[in-house]
Design a protein around this motif. Sequence first.
Motif, PDB file in Angstrom:
ATOM      1  N   ALA A  44     -32.959  54.709 -50.972  1.00 12.70           N
ATOM      2  CA  ALA A  44     -32.398  53.746 -51.927  1.00 12.70           C
ATOM      3  C   ALA A  44     -33.423  53.352 -52.988  1.00 12.70           C
ATOM      4  O   ALA A  44     -33.104  53.297 -54.185  1.00 12.70           O
ATOM      5  CB  ALA A  44     -31.885  52.507 -51.193  1.00 12.70           C
ATOM      6  N   ASP A  45     -34.654  53.089 -52.568  1.00  8.74           N
ATOM      7  CA  ASP A  45     -35.694  52.703 -53.528  1.00  8.74           C
ATOM      8  C   ASP A  45     -36.074  53.870 -54.431  1.00  8.74           C
ATOM      9  O   ASP A  45     -36.305  53.687 -55.627  1.00  8.74           O
ATOM     10  CB  ASP A  45     -36.919  52.151 -52.808  1.00  8.74           C
ATOM     11  CG  ASP A  45     -36.654  50.775 -52.203  1.00  8.74           C
ATOM     12  OD1 ASP A  45     -35.832  50.025 -52.760  1.00  8.74           O
ATOM     13  OD2 ASP A  45     -37.253  50.467 -51.166  1.00  8.74           O
ATOM     14  N   LYS A  46     -36.120  55.071 -53.877  1.00  4.56           N
ATOM     15  CA  LYS A  46     -36.382  56.253 -54.698  1.00  4.56           C
ATOM     16  C   LYS A  46     -35.294  56.410 -55.760  1.00  4.56           C
ATOM     17  O   LYS A  46     -35.587  56.710 -56.923  1.00  4.56           O
ATOM     18  CB  LYS A  46     -36.439  57.515 -53.842  1.00  4.56           C
ATOM     19  CG  LYS A  46     -37.646  57.608 -52.941  1.00  4.56           C
ATOM     20  CD  LYS A  46     -37.549  58.861 -52.072  1.00  4.56           C
ATOM     21  CE  LYS A  46     -38.708  58.994 -51.122  1.00  4.56           C
ATOM     22  NZ  LYS A  46     -38.601  60.212 -50.280  1.00  4.56           N
ATOM     23  N   THR A  47     -34.059  56.204 -55.344  1.00  7.46           N
ATOM     24  CA  THR A  47     -32.936  56.335 -56.272  1.00  7.46           C
ATOM     25  C   THR A  47     -33.025  55.315 -57.397  1.00  7.46           C
ATOM     26  O   THR A  47     -32.795  55.639 -58.564  1.00  7.46           O
ATOM     27  CB  THR A  47     -31.598  56.193 -55.512  1.00  7.46           C
ATOM     28  OG1 THR A  47     -31.532  57.230 -54.522  1.00  7.46           O
ATOM     29  CG2 THR A  47     -30.411  56.306 -56.449  1.00  7.46           C
ATOM     30  N   VAL A  48     -33.390  54.090 -57.064  1.00 11.04           N
ATOM     31  CA  VAL A  48     -33.542  53.046 -58.089  1.00 11.04           C
ATOM     32  C   VAL A  48     -34.639  53.433 -59.075  1.00 11.04           C
ATOM     33  O   VAL A  48     -34.467  53.323 -60.297  1.00 11.04           O
ATOM     34  CB  VAL A  48     -33.849  51.675 -57.438  1.00 11.04           C
ATOM     35  CG1 VAL A  48     -34.291  50.655 -58.475  1.00 11.04           C
ATOM     36  CG2 VAL A  48     -32.639  51.171 -56.681  1.00 11.04           C
ATOM     37  N   ILE A  49     -35.752  53.912 -58.562  1.00  7.51           N
ATOM     38  CA  ILE A  49     -36.871  54.300 -59.423  1.00  7.51           C
ATOM     39  C   ILE A  49     -36.452  55.429 -60.352  1.00  7.51           C
ATOM     40  O   ILE A  49     -36.683  55.373 -61.567  1.00  7.51           O
ATOM     41  CB  ILE A  49     -38.100  54.681 -58.580  1.00  7.51           C
ATOM     42  CG1 ILE A  49     -38.691  53.424 -57.930  1.00  7.51           C
ATOM     43  CG2 ILE A  49     -39.143  55.408 -59.419  1.00  7.51           C
ATOM     44  CD1 ILE A  49     -39.741  53.708 -56.869  1.00  7.51           C
ATOM     45  N   VAL A  50     -35.828  56.466 -59.797  1.00  2.83           N
ATOM     46  CA  VAL A  50     -35.393  57.606 -60.611  1.00  2.83           C
ATOM     47  C   VAL A  50     -34.392  57.151 -61.663  1.00  2.83           C
ATOM     48  O   VAL A  50     -34.497  57.526 -62.836  1.00  2.83           O
ATOM     49  CB  VAL A  50     -34.810  58.726 -59.723  1.00  2.83           C
ATOM     50  CG1 VAL A  50     -34.123  59.794 -60.564  1.00  2.83           C
ATOM     51  CG2 VAL A  50     -35.907  59.341 -58.866  1.00  2.83           C
ATOM     52  N   THR A  51     -33.435  56.344 -61.267  1.00  2.00           N
ATOM     53  CA  THR A  51     -32.430  55.847 -62.212  1.00  2.00           C
ATOM     54  C   THR A  51     -33.078  55.069 -63.352  1.00  2.00           C
ATOM     55  O   THR A  51     -32.741  55.264 -64.526  1.00  2.00           O
ATOM     56  CB  THR A  51     -31.403  54.961 -61.481  1.00  2.00           C
ATOM     57  OG1 THR A  51     -30.756  55.749 -60.472  1.00  2.00           O
ATOM     58  CG2 THR A  51     -30.366  54.396 -62.437  1.00  2.00           C
ATOM     59  N   ASP A  52     -34.032  54.212 -63.024  1.00  2.00           N
ATOM     60  CA  ASP A  52     -34.717  53.422 -64.050  1.00  2.00           C
ATOM     61  C   ASP A  52     -35.518  54.306 -65.005  1.00  2.00           C
ATOM     62  O   ASP A  52     -35.495  54.102 -66.222  1.00  2.00           O
ATOM     63  CB  ASP A  52     -35.641  52.386 -63.410  1.00  2.00           C
ATOM     64  CG  ASP A  52     -34.903  51.235 -62.759  1.00  2.00           C
ATOM     65  OD1 ASP A  52     -33.673  51.105 -62.958  1.00  2.00           O
ATOM     66  OD2 ASP A  52     -35.552  50.455 -62.033  1.00  2.00           O
ATOM     67  N   VAL A  53     -36.211  55.297 -64.454  1.00  2.00           N
ATOM     68  CA  VAL A  53     -37.030  56.175 -65.301  1.00  2.00           C
ATOM     69  C   VAL A  53     -36.136  57.044 -66.185  1.00  2.00           C
ATOM     70  O   VAL A  53     -36.400  57.197 -67.386  1.00  2.00           O
ATOM     71  CB  VAL A  53     -37.999  57.017 -64.446  1.00  2.00           C
ATOM     72  CG1 VAL A  53     -38.722  58.040 -65.305  1.00  2.00           C
ATOM     73  CG2 VAL A  53     -39.001  56.108 -63.731  1.00  2.00           C
ATOM     74  N   VAL A  54     -35.063  57.584 -65.624  1.00  3.81           N
ATOM     75  CA  VAL A  54     -34.134  58.395 -66.426  1.00  3.81           C
ATOM     76  C   VAL A  54     -33.524  57.545 -67.537  1.00  3.81           C
ATOM     77  O   VAL A  54     -33.442  57.979 -68.693  1.00  3.81           O
ATOM     78  CB  VAL A  54     -33.041  59.026 -65.537  1.00  3.81           C
ATOM     79  CG1 VAL A  54     -31.899  59.591 -66.370  1.00  3.81           C
ATOM     80  CG2 VAL A  54     -33.645  60.113 -64.660  1.00  3.81           C
ATOM     81  N   ARG A  55     -33.145  56.336 -67.217  1.00  9.49           N
ATOM     82  CA  ARG A  55     -32.570  55.426 -68.224  1.00  9.49           C
ATOM     83  C   ARG A  55     -33.576  55.164 -69.341  1.00  9.49           C
ATOM     84  O   ARG A  55     -33.212  55.118 -70.525  1.00  9.49           O
ATOM     85  CB  ARG A  55     -32.147  54.116 -67.564  1.00  9.49           C
ATOM     86  CG  ARG A  55     -31.416  53.177 -68.514  1.00  9.49           C
ATOM     87  CD  ARG A  55     -30.927  51.918 -67.810  1.00  9.49           C
ATOM     88  NE  ARG A  55     -29.941  52.273 -66.802  1.00  9.49           N
ATOM     89  CZ  ARG A  55     -29.948  51.813 -65.544  1.00  9.49           C
ATOM     90  NH1 ARG A  55     -30.878  50.975 -65.136  1.00  9.49           N
ATOM     91  NH2 ARG A  55     -29.016  52.188 -64.694  1.00  9.49           N
ATOM     92  N   ALA A  56     -34.840  55.012 -68.983  1.00  5.10           N
ATOM     93  CA  ALA A  56     -35.879  54.784 -69.998  1.00  5.10           C
ATOM     94  C   ALA A  56     -36.020  56.004 -70.912  1.00  5.10           C
ATOM     95  O   ALA A  56     -36.151  55.857 -72.129  1.00  5.10           O
ATOM     96  CB  ALA A  56     -37.216  54.459 -69.331  1.00  5.10           C
ATOM     97  N   PHE A  57     -35.977  57.196 -70.336  1.00  3.76           N
ATOM     98  CA  PHE A  57     -36.039  58.400 -71.171  1.00  3.76           C
ATOM     99  C   PHE A  57     -34.840  58.469 -72.100  1.00  3.76           C
ATOM    100  O   PHE A  57     -34.994  58.740 -73.292  1.00  3.76           O
ATOM    101  CB  PHE A  57     -36.106  59.664 -70.306  1.00  3.76           C
ATOM    102  CG  PHE A  57     -37.498  60.102 -69.979  1.00  3.76           C
ATOM    103  CD1 PHE A  57     -38.256  60.809 -70.901  1.00  3.76           C
ATOM    104  CD2 PHE A  57     -38.064  59.816 -68.751  1.00  3.76           C
ATOM    105  CE1 PHE A  57     -39.545  61.229 -70.612  1.00  3.76           C
ATOM    106  CE2 PHE A  57     -39.355  60.215 -68.443  1.00  3.76           C
ATOM    107  CZ  PHE A  57     -40.093  60.926 -69.378  1.00  3.76           C
ATOM    108  N   LYS A  58     -33.674  58.227 -71.576  1.00  2.40           N
ATOM    109  CA  LYS A  58     -32.456  58.294 -72.401  1.00  2.40           C
ATOM    110  C   LYS A  58     -32.490  57.259 -73.521  1.00  2.40           C
ATOM    111  O   LYS A  58     -31.980  57.507 -74.609  1.00  2.40           O
ATOM    112  CB  LYS A  58     -31.216  58.091 -71.541  1.00  2.40           C
ATOM    113  CG  LYS A  58     -30.873  59.284 -70.687  1.00  2.40           C
ATOM    114  CD  LYS A  58     -29.605  59.002 -69.892  1.00  2.40           C
ATOM    115  CE  LYS A  58     -29.100  60.221 -69.175  1.00  2.40           C
ATOM    116  NZ  LYS A  58     -27.858  59.923 -68.433  1.00  2.40           N
TER     117      LYS A  58
END
Length: 104
Positions: A44-58
Amino acid sequence: MTLLHNVPSHVLVSAVRYALGRRTYIVSDTVQAVSGQWSKLNRADKTVIVTDVVRAFKGGSTGMPQDAEQWARLLRIALDDPHLGLATREAQTINRILEGDIYS
């Protein structure tokens, strides 16, 4: 930098959220700390981190080019994590980021 063991995973998630978009040394320190603890984080925490980083790139908000490189390093770790269970679409998005198709 000294890495502390037994850091609660929510602290690492918070560190990522704090560091995203910053234009200081904190980005590389955060990526180093999270990378070092990645295998111990729950899905769950990995998913949150990935989602946040992808959102920042987008959103074009990863910071300076060298900061984006650090965040990309973290996405590579996520992409290579067989336990994360990325959906095909998520993996494709990360690959597009890593290929430079989505870049801050």
